[in-house]
Design an enzyme around this catalytic site. Structure first.
Site, short mmCIF file in Angstrom:
data_model
loop_
_atom_site.label_atom_id
_atom_site.label_comp_id
_atom_site.label_asym_id
_atom_site.label_seq_id
_atom_site.Cartn_x
_atom_site.Cartn_y
_atom_site.Cartn_z
N ASP A 170 58.72 24.05 -10.62
CA ASP A 170 58.90 24.98 -11.75
C ASP A 170 60.31 24.94 -12.31
O ASP A 170 60.57 25.56 -13.35
CB ASP A 170 58.48 26.40 -11.39
N ASP A 185 66.84 30.24 -11.68
CA ASP A 185 65.78 30.90 -12.46
C ASP A 185 66.22 31.44 -13.81
O ASP A 185 65.49 32.23 -14.42
CB ASP A 185 65.16 32.03 -11.62
N1 GLY Z 1 59.00 30.42 -8.47
C1 GLY Z 1 57.92 30.20 -9.31
C2 GLY Z 1 56.58 30.28 -8.70
O1 GLY Z 1 56.38 30.95 -7.70
O2 GLY Z 1 55.70 29.70 -9.24
#
Ligand code: GLY
Length: 395
Positions: free
Chosen positions: A171, A113
């Site tokens: 993501d 992240d």
């Molecule tokens: N981890 C990113 C989301 O929950 O969209």
């Protein structure tokens, strides 16, 4: 390759200020005034700069996080965006104070992240003020993130927990803008190479035949083969998690900006077409948390998916040959998000802007709540809308 259309820009220049009028139904100034009120009140009540707002807890209280949380960079990013909108030094100073508490994450290797955490805070700050220290943090963060890249799989590993073997979630695409920026800042093309390799692996497996997306692609790290395409935050392995689809629109439009590779533009358009087909069936266009949730029309909405998609659609509308549908899709989402149904009033909603977002419904976590990243992409979409509107008004 579809480059932006210079003839339209020329037409705008000839058309003059009349063409620059904003659509009356998206009250950008009202949202910025709300953000100033909410964030000033939040900072007064929660002055500890090492704790960042994430959401609302089941008992209605504010959920704060440390820098280790994947959402920790969004609040600083919101303050930088407010600084950009208002031009006020006071917001720049507050944004810098929140940003600098995140620095330790430049060495974090146990998750993927770092794009969300560092690029939305230090990256936003560097774009506005260029402190050399921020550049150092961004480059160290990109080097750390790159350690999660496997040449065998051709992708950055997302998570380290079971039941997954080598998961690559949708993501993760959002990290790639961070890596392209690191190559531009450092002159080291390794980061851009990793980004393109990851994007190509993602493109190979992410979409179903109808261009809905899988949330998680799980690989065998020894062979690089796909083991399983599945979900984690969506309704089922065969359903379409709406925020995942929004990340795909945004991610592939961003990839086209960075590479001009027409395959990414096509992927962004396919993802957007699917998203808009679903949301155009909903009277206010705001997606349910999963497009296949069994209890539609009573299923919770996800305002974060709407905000991410709106920002991505505005970028896509700059590159697409037929941009009108994407621009109108974005403004349709923004129009609804800026109504009292979704937009908070000052002093309410734990100082967040948007209501009715959903984080992780299968775990019954963060259902129908504010989420800090919904606000981040709302502000970004409004910035893109306000600044691209002159160009788009002629379409
Ligand atoms: N981890 C990113 C989301 O929950 O969209």
């Amino acid at each position: 390759m579809n480059a932006p259309r210079p003839t339209l820009l020329l037409l705008l220049a000839l058309a003059g200020p009349a063409a620059a009028q904003k659509s009356p139904d998206i009250p950008v100034g009202q949202v910025i005034a709300l953000a100033e009120a909410q964030y000033a009140a939040f900072l007064k009540q929660y002055p500890d700069s090492t704790r960042q707002p994430r959401s609302t807890q089941p008992d209605g209280s504010l959920q704060l996080t440390t820098s280790r949380n994947w959402t920790s960079g969004f609040f600083a990013g919101n303050l930088w965006q407010l600084a950009r909108f208002t031009g006020k030094d006071s917001w720049r100073h507050r944004a810098a104070a929140r940003t600098e508490t995140l620095e330790a994450e430049k060495y974090t290797t146990d998750n993927h992240d770092l794009g969300f955490i560092l690029n939305n805070s230090f990256g936003q700050g560097y774009a506005q003020t260029q402190p050399p220290k921020y550049c150092e943090v961004l480059l160290q963060g990109a080097a750390t993130l790159s350690r999660r890249f496997s040449p065998k799989v051709g992708a950055i590993r997302s998570w380290d927990f079971a039941p997954f073997t080598y998961p690559v979630i949708v993501d993760n695409l959002m990290n790639l803008d961070f890596l392209f920026a690191a190559s531009k800042l450092s002159g080291d093309t390794t980061y851009a190479h990793i980004a393109k390799t990851h994007a190509n692996t993602d493109l190979k497996y992410r979409f179903r035949k109808d261009y809905s997306t899988f949330h998680v692609l799980d690989f065998d790290p020894a062979t690089g083969q796909l083991r399983k395409a599945m979900t984690h935050q969506g309704y089922s392995d065969q359903s379409c998690w709406s925020r995942g689809q929004a990340w795909a629109i945004y991610g592939y439009a961003m990839l086209y900006r960075n590479t001009h590779d027409p395959r990414y533009l096509a992927a962004a358009q396919h993802a957007a077409n699917y998203f808009l087909k679903q949301t155009n069936r909903i009277p206010d266009h705001i997606p349910y948390w999963d497009f296949n949730a069994p209890d539609i029309p009573n299923a919770p909405r996800d305002a974060s998916a709407a905000a991410i998609a709106a920002s991505g659609l505005l970028e896509l509308s700059k590159y697409a040959k037929s941009p009108k549908k994407y621009y109108q899709g974005a403004t349709g989402l923004l129009s609804s998000l800026c109504t009292p149904q979704y937009l908070a009033t000052a002093g309410t909603n734990n100082f967040f802007l948007l209501k009715h977002a959903t984080g992780y419904k299968p775990a019954n976590s963060e259902v129908d709540v504010p989420l800090v990243y919904a606000d981040y992409y709302l502000l970004e979409a409004l910035w893109r809308y306000q600044n691209y509107n002159q160009f788009l008004a002629l379409l």
